[in-house]
Design a protein around this motif. Structure first.
Motif, PDB file in Angstrom:
ATOM      1  N   ASN A  92       5.956   1.869 -16.326  1.00  0.00           N
ATOM      2  CA  ASN A  92       5.560   2.060 -14.932  1.00  0.00           C
ATOM      3  C   ASN A  92       5.969   3.413 -14.368  1.00  0.00           C
ATOM      4  O   ASN A  92       5.708   3.705 -13.198  1.00  0.00           O
ATOM      5  N   THR A  93       6.613   4.251 -15.168  1.00  0.00           N
ATOM      6  CA  THR A  93       7.216   5.480 -14.632  1.00  0.00           C
ATOM      7  C   THR A  93       6.229   6.318 -13.833  1.00  0.00           C
ATOM      8  O   THR A  93       6.454   6.638 -12.657  1.00  0.00           O
ATOM      9  N   SER A  95       3.019   5.852 -12.881  1.00  0.00           N
ATOM     10  CA  SER A  95       2.252   5.221 -11.798  1.00  0.00           C
ATOM     11  C   SER A  95       3.128   5.088 -10.560  1.00  0.00           C
ATOM     12  O   SER A  95       2.663   5.284  -9.427  1.00  0.00           O
ATOM     13  N   THR A  96       4.418   4.781 -10.765  1.00  0.00           N
ATOM     14  CA  THR A  96       5.351   4.706  -9.632  1.00  0.00           C
ATOM     15  C   THR A  96       5.521   6.078  -8.990  1.00  0.00           C
ATOM     16  O   THR A  96       5.495   6.211  -7.760  1.00  0.00           O
ATOM     17  N   HIS A  99       2.475   7.004  -6.929  1.00  0.00           N
ATOM     18  CA  HIS A  99       2.464   6.291  -5.653  1.00  0.00           C
ATOM     19  C   HIS A  99       3.418   6.955  -4.657  1.00  0.00           C
ATOM     20  O   HIS A  99       3.076   7.144  -3.481  1.00  0.00           O
ATOM     21  N   PHE A 112      15.255   7.980  -8.209  1.00  0.00           N
ATOM     22  CA  PHE A 112      14.913   6.615  -8.580  1.00  0.00           C
ATOM     23  C   PHE A 112      16.095   5.989  -9.335  1.00  0.00           C
ATOM     24  O   PHE A 112      17.100   6.648  -9.604  1.00  0.00           O
ATOM     25  N   THR A 132      14.648   1.955  -0.251  1.00  0.00           N
ATOM     26  CA  THR A 132      13.862   3.180  -0.234  1.00  0.00           C
ATOM     27  C   THR A 132      13.986   3.823   1.139  1.00  0.00           C
ATOM     28  O   THR A 132      13.711   3.192   2.159  1.00  0.00           O
ATOM     29  N   GLU A 196      13.345   1.800  -7.091  1.00  0.00           N
ATOM     30  CA  GLU A 196      12.553   1.446  -8.272  1.00  0.00           C
ATOM     31  C   GLU A 196      13.225   2.055  -9.497  1.00  0.00           C
ATOM     32  O   GLU A 196      13.755   3.172  -9.439  1.00  0.00           O
ATOM     33  N   ILE A 198      12.734   3.698 -13.155  1.00  0.00           N
ATOM     34  CA  ILE A 198      11.622   4.346 -13.862  1.00  0.00           C
ATOM     35  C   ILE A 198      12.011   4.922 -15.226  1.00  0.00           C
ATOM     36  O   ILE A 198      11.169   5.521 -15.896  1.00  0.00           O
TER      37      ILE A 198
END
Length: 301
Positions: A92-93, A95-96, A99, A112, A132, A196, A198
């Motif tokens: 997911n690195t 794509s996170t 975003h 992160f 966050t 998150e 990552i």
């Protein structure tokens, strides 16, 4: 956009782990990937396997922080990440990151969370921001004022800010320059903490740190860090921190690093070795009572 991001990887004679890391980068990653081969150890077969990536051969071999600075100097994009050659990215690195790039603008450092893994890629721990949030200057620094929990494969830097901060101070031999750079970016910039995870940050059982952590050379690097940080806070942020608060920050960093080495010193050199250790390095009397109690418990084990 993620195309504004460079992955810059300093490597030193760890081809198998380097390939593991490179295999966690998506083939369609739109940014640049730069590998700084310190000492000319990367095999030609690896270079042929990743023709889109840029490999630089560094000869003669540079010291660690000099090599890291050399690698960063090659970054042409606005942002960069600088993982070690034995770290890993997650599925997911990116794509996170994409975003977050859409959500936040004009930051200097973006932090992160990470997993901790061992030599066998087994997860043995983790850390991530509790929430966050966007913070500036003192408010951001206070999160890592007494130690830096973040790890480099989960940090995005703005190159301009890192250059402004003087890159990694190469006067440090093998530790603390990385933590001090992060603290300076927090103190003098706009930071984003993202709750998150990552990446995976690798810890070796008998690594370089474990071999050096009980040496005077190690503590000399830690004391340089606390002295440099104290000078920065006193010289520039004296309106924000009292002298007592600065001493508490400095001694808390010293104490937490001492905790990692005291038991080893006691086992190897006995009580006399511990007393000599405090004689040369001082006792962190301004550290929190909790940390001082931990020192006491360590010594009576």
């Amino acid at each position: 956009m993620i195309k504004d991001l460079t992955l810059v990887i300093p490597t030193y004679n760890r081809n198998n782990y380097l390939v593991k890391l490179l295999n966690t980068i998506p083939p369609d990653f739109p940014g640049q990937v730069i590998i700084n081969d310190n000492g000319n150890y990367v095999l030609d077969s690896i270079k042929l396997k990743y023709p889109k990536y840029i490999f630089y051969t560094i000869e003669p071999q540079l010291k660690m922080f000099e090599n890291w600075n050399n690698a960063i100097s090659k970054v042409q994009t606005k942002y960069f990440m600088i993982p070690s050659d034995d770290d890993l990215f997650l599925e997911n690195t990116f794509s996170t990151i994409q975003h977050v790039f859409f959500e936040f603008e004009n930051y200097d450092i973006l932090i992160f969370g990470h997993f901790l893994i061992n030599e066998k890629d087994e997860r043995i721990g983790s850390w991530q921001p509790s929430s966050t949030q966007v913070l500036k200057n003192i408010d951001a620094f206070k999160i890592f004022s007494k130690g830096v929990n973040a790890r480099f494969p989960s940090i995005i830097f703005k190159k301009e800010k890192v250059v402004e901060m003087g890159l990694f101070d190469k006067n440090y031999e093998f530790t603390a320059s990385d933590s001090f750079l992060i603290q300076k970016c927090l103190l003098f910039g706009k930071s984003v903490f993202v709750a998150e995870i990552i990446s995976s940050y690798r810890i070796w059982q008998n690594n370089f740190t474990n071999k050096l952590i009980s040496t005077q050379a190690w503590m000399d690097n830690i004391k340089k860090w606390t002295n440099d940080l104290s000078f920065t806070l006193h010289d520039i942020f004296s309106k924000d921190f009292t002298k007592k608060e600065i001493m508490n920050i400095s001694d808390e960093i010293l104490a937490t690093n001492m905790l990692s080495s005291l038991l080893k010193i006691k086992n190897e050199k006995g009580l006399r070795g511990v007393l000599n250790y405090f004689k040369f390095n001082g006792y962190p009397k301004h550290a929190s009572l909790r940390t001082q109690f931990q020192i006491f418990i360590t010594l009576i084990k």
